[in-house]
Motif scaffolding. Structure first.
Motif, PDB file in Angstrom:
ATOM      1  N   HIS A   1       0.858  -1.189   0.000  1.00 14.44           N
ATOM      2  CA  HIS A   1       0.000   0.000   0.000  1.00 14.44           C
ATOM      3  C   HIS A   1       0.891   1.236   0.000  1.00 14.44           C
ATOM      4  CE1 HIS A   1      -3.821   2.110   0.900  1.00 14.44           C
ATOM      5  NE2 HIS A   1      -3.020   2.974   1.502  1.00 14.44           N
ATOM      6  N   ILE A   2       0.613   2.143  -0.932  1.00 16.67           N
ATOM      7  CA  ILE A   2       1.390   3.388  -1.031  1.00 16.67           C
ATOM      8  C   ILE A   2       0.434   4.554  -0.842  1.00 16.67           C
ATOM      9  CG2 ILE A   2       2.897   4.809  -2.454  1.00 16.67           C
ATOM     10  CD1 ILE A   2       3.679   2.309  -4.006  1.00 16.67           C
ATOM     11  N   ASP A   3       0.670   5.351   0.189  1.00 14.47           N
ATOM     12  CA  ASP A   3      -0.136   6.555   0.429  1.00 14.47           C
ATOM     13  C   ASP A   3       0.317   7.665  -0.502  1.00 14.47           C
ATOM     14  OD1 ASP A   3      -1.756   5.539   2.465  1.00 14.47           O
ATOM     15  OD2 ASP A   3      -0.246   5.942   3.986  1.00 14.47           O
ATOM     16  N   VAL A   4      -0.647   8.294  -1.161  1.00  9.16           N
ATOM     17  CA  VAL A   4      -0.377   9.460  -2.005  1.00  9.16           C
ATOM     18  C   VAL A   4      -0.982  10.666  -1.299  1.00  9.16           C
ATOM     19  CG1 VAL A   4      -0.721  10.538  -4.266  1.00  9.16           C
ATOM     20  CG2 VAL A   4      -0.427   8.052  -4.089  1.00  9.16           C
ATOM     21  N   ARG A   5      -0.137  11.527  -0.748  1.00  7.49           N
ATOM     22  CA  ARG A   5      -0.632  12.661   0.032  1.00  7.49           C
ATOM     23  C   ARG A   5      -1.106  13.784  -0.887  1.00  7.49           C
ATOM     24  NH1 ARG A   5       4.703  12.894   3.574  1.00  7.49           N
ATOM     25  NH2 ARG A   5       5.448  12.136   1.560  1.00  7.49           N
ATOM     26  N   PRO A   6      -2.272  14.362  -0.576  1.00  6.73           N
ATOM     27  CA  PRO A   6      -2.869  15.373  -1.465  1.00  6.73           C
ATOM     28  C   PRO A   6      -1.943  16.542  -1.780  1.00  6.73           C
ATOM     29  CG  PRO A   6      -4.450  14.680   0.201  1.00  6.73           C
ATOM     30  CD  PRO A   6      -3.138  14.055   0.567  1.00  6.73           C
ATOM     31  N   ALA A   7      -1.142  16.973  -0.806  1.00  6.76           N
ATOM     32  CA  ALA A   7      -0.286  18.141  -1.031  1.00  6.76           C
ATOM     33  C   ALA A   7       0.733  17.908  -2.132  1.00  6.76           C
ATOM     34  CB  ALA A   7       0.431  18.515   0.268  1.00  6.76           C
ATOM     35  N   GLY A   8       1.030  16.654  -2.432  1.00  7.97           N
ATOM     36  CA  GLY A   8       2.013  16.366  -3.474  1.00  7.97           C
ATOM     37  C   GLY A   8       1.448  16.395  -4.879  1.00  7.97           C
ATOM     38  N   ILE A   9       0.091  16.375  -5.026  1.00  6.26           N
ATOM     39  CA  ILE A   9      -0.495  16.292  -6.361  1.00  6.26           C
ATOM     40  C   ILE A   9      -1.491  17.408  -6.647  1.00  6.26           C
ATOM     41  CG2 ILE A   9      -0.196  13.791  -6.513  1.00  6.26           C
ATOM     42  CD1 ILE A   9      -3.071  13.439  -5.651  1.00  6.26           C
ATOM     43  N   GLU A  10      -1.784  18.244  -5.657  1.00  5.68           N
ATOM     44  CA  GLU A  10      -2.834  19.248  -5.848  1.00  5.68           C
ATOM     45  C   GLU A  10      -2.458  20.281  -6.908  1.00  5.68           C
ATOM     46  OE1 GLU A  10      -1.394  21.973  -2.029  1.00  5.68           O
ATOM     47  OE2 GLU A  10      -3.316  20.940  -1.987  1.00  5.68           O
ATOM     48  N   GLU A  11      -1.173  20.458  -7.179  1.00  9.24           N
ATOM     49  CA  GLU A  11      -0.736  21.462  -8.150  1.00  9.24           C
ATOM     50  C   GLU A  11      -1.136  21.111  -9.582  1.00  9.24           C
ATOM     51  OE1 GLU A  11       3.665  20.559  -9.651  1.00  9.24           O
ATOM     52  OE2 GLU A  11       3.609  20.821  -7.471  1.00  9.24           O
ATOM     53  N   PHE A  12      -1.483  19.847  -9.855  1.00  9.86           N
ATOM     54  CA  PHE A  12      -1.770  19.443 -11.221  1.00  9.86           C
ATOM     55  C   PHE A  12      -3.140  19.927 -11.696  1.00  9.86           C
ATOM     56  CE2 PHE A  12       1.397  16.279  -9.886  1.00  9.86           C
ATOM     57  CZ  PHE A  12       2.316  16.429 -10.895  1.00  9.86           C
ATOM     58  N   GLY A  13      -4.043  20.218 -10.780  1.00 11.16           N
ATOM     59  CA  GLY A  13      -5.370  20.653 -11.196  1.00 11.16           C
ATOM     60  C   GLY A  13      -6.158  19.513 -11.821  1.00 11.16           C
ATOM     61  N   GLU A  14      -7.326  19.859 -12.332  1.00 14.24           N
ATOM     62  CA  GLU A  14      -8.189  18.827 -12.906  1.00 14.24           C
ATOM     63  C   GLU A  14      -7.639  18.397 -14.258  1.00 14.24           C
ATOM     64  OE1 GLU A  14     -12.830  17.881 -14.111  1.00 14.24           O
ATOM     65  OE2 GLU A  14     -12.263  19.898 -13.449  1.00 14.24           O
ATOM     66  N   ARG A  15      -7.362  17.129 -14.362  1.00 11.84           N
ATOM     67  CA  ARG A  15      -6.835  16.573 -15.610  1.00 11.84           C
ATOM     68  C   ARG A  15      -6.769  15.059 -15.487  1.00 11.84           C
ATOM     69  NH1 ARG A  15      -0.797  18.698 -16.129  1.00 11.84           N
ATOM     70  NH2 ARG A  15      -1.775  20.645 -15.464  1.00 11.84           N
ATOM     71  N   LEU A  16      -6.419  14.431 -16.576  1.00 14.64           N
ATOM     72  CA  LEU A  16      -6.174  12.996 -16.573  1.00 14.64           C
ATOM     73  C   LEU A  16      -4.718  12.767 -16.204  1.00 14.64           C
ATOM     74  CD1 LEU A  16      -7.608  10.278 -17.203  1.00 14.64           C
ATOM     75  CD2 LEU A  16      -6.573  10.396 -19.478  1.00 14.64           C
ATOM     76  N   LEU A  17      -4.493  12.248 -14.995  1.00 11.20           N
ATOM     77  CA  LEU A  17      -3.123  12.049 -14.519  1.00 11.20           C
ATOM     78  C   LEU A  17      -2.605  10.674 -14.932  1.00 11.20           C
ATOM     79  CD1 LEU A  17      -3.077  13.394 -10.836  1.00 11.20           C
ATOM     80  CD2 LEU A  17      -2.359  14.571 -12.933  1.00 11.20           C
TER      81      LEU A  17
END
Length: 249
Positions: free
Chosen positions: A182-198
């Motif tokens: 299990h790998i936690d992805v913390r929101p602060a690390g990805i919030e800069e991308f905005g709405e898109r297909l990641l």
């Protein structure tokens, strides 16, 4: 006649003296009995015991207060430590140059703990579950001194030199031929991308002293929608679907 008078006086004196002696003996016995009964000593002992009890209670109270102070300091220290909610920081980069030793080791990468976006389009947060073969008992060259590998994962968002970003890196994981991680992805690390297909890419790595080895990498996609406007252009990917896709590099 005079002789008889003297005799009577002498007898009277003897009787008087005998009476005084008897009285002294009685008083001495009474005093001795009083001491033997322990009346006065008992009172002194009671006072001593009361004093000792008071001192003991005061000491206990002082110790309790000291323990309370220690507990408060410990609690404050734990609160200041902030380990319960670790803040996001850029993960440590792999040792470069990375050597490509890719094998079919990652069986699957799935999004878990997904939180739907407020407007119902995509997901505002997610974690990852990886099934992989992390056995690395005999992979390093003998000249390195230790042939046992040190497996870990890192997670990269999107592809290309302009927008790739390592958002998470795990500690060394257990070696398992068919392990689930299990790998936690913390929101602060990805919030800069905005709405898109990641495009979310998971790398299985072996850490080495001079350079790290890539043993597998799998990419999958998700419609990300943090619900806030991010800095920079979101691009044309905002029209992407919610469907998640998976591909091997």
């Amino acid at each position: 006649m005079q002789f008889r008078t003297l005799a009577v006086v002498a007898v009277a004196l003897l009787v008087a003296l005998s009476g005084c002696a008897a009285l002294d003996g009685v008083m001495t016995d009474d005093q001795s009995n009083g001491t033997d009964d322990g009346t006065e000593l008992k009172g002194a002992d009671d006072e001593t015991n009361e004093s000792s009890d008071d001192e003991a209670n005061e000491n206990n109270d002082d110790e309790s207060e000291a323990e309370d102070d220690t507990d408060e300091e410990t609690t404050e220290s734990d609160d200041e430590d902030g380990t319960a909610e670790a803040e996001w920081e850029p993960p440590k980069e792999p040792n470069r140059p990375m050597e490509d030793e890719r094998e079919d080791r990652i069986e699957s990468v799935e999004f878990v703990d997904k939180e739907p976006a407020e407007d119902g389009e995509g997901y505002s947060n997610f974690n990852l579950e990886v099934v992989a073969n992390t056995s690395m008992e005999n992979i390093d060259p003998p000249e390195h001194g230790d042939v046992v590998g040190e497996p870990y994962f890192f997670v990269k968002i999107n592809e290309g030199a302009d927008n790739q970003k390592i958002v998470e890196r795990t500690d060394q994981v257990d070696m398992d031929e068919n392990g689930t991680f299990h790998i936690d992805v913390r929101p602060a690390g990805i919030e800069e991308f905005g709405e898109r297909l990641l495009t979310v890419e998971v790398f299985l790595m072996d850490e080495d002293k001079d350079w790290d080895d890539i043993y597998d990498a799998v990419a999958t996609q998700i419609h990300f929608n943090p619900g806030t406007e991010a800095d920079g252009d979101a691009g044309d990917d905002t029209n992407g679907t919610d469907d998640e896709s998976e591909s091997n590099e």
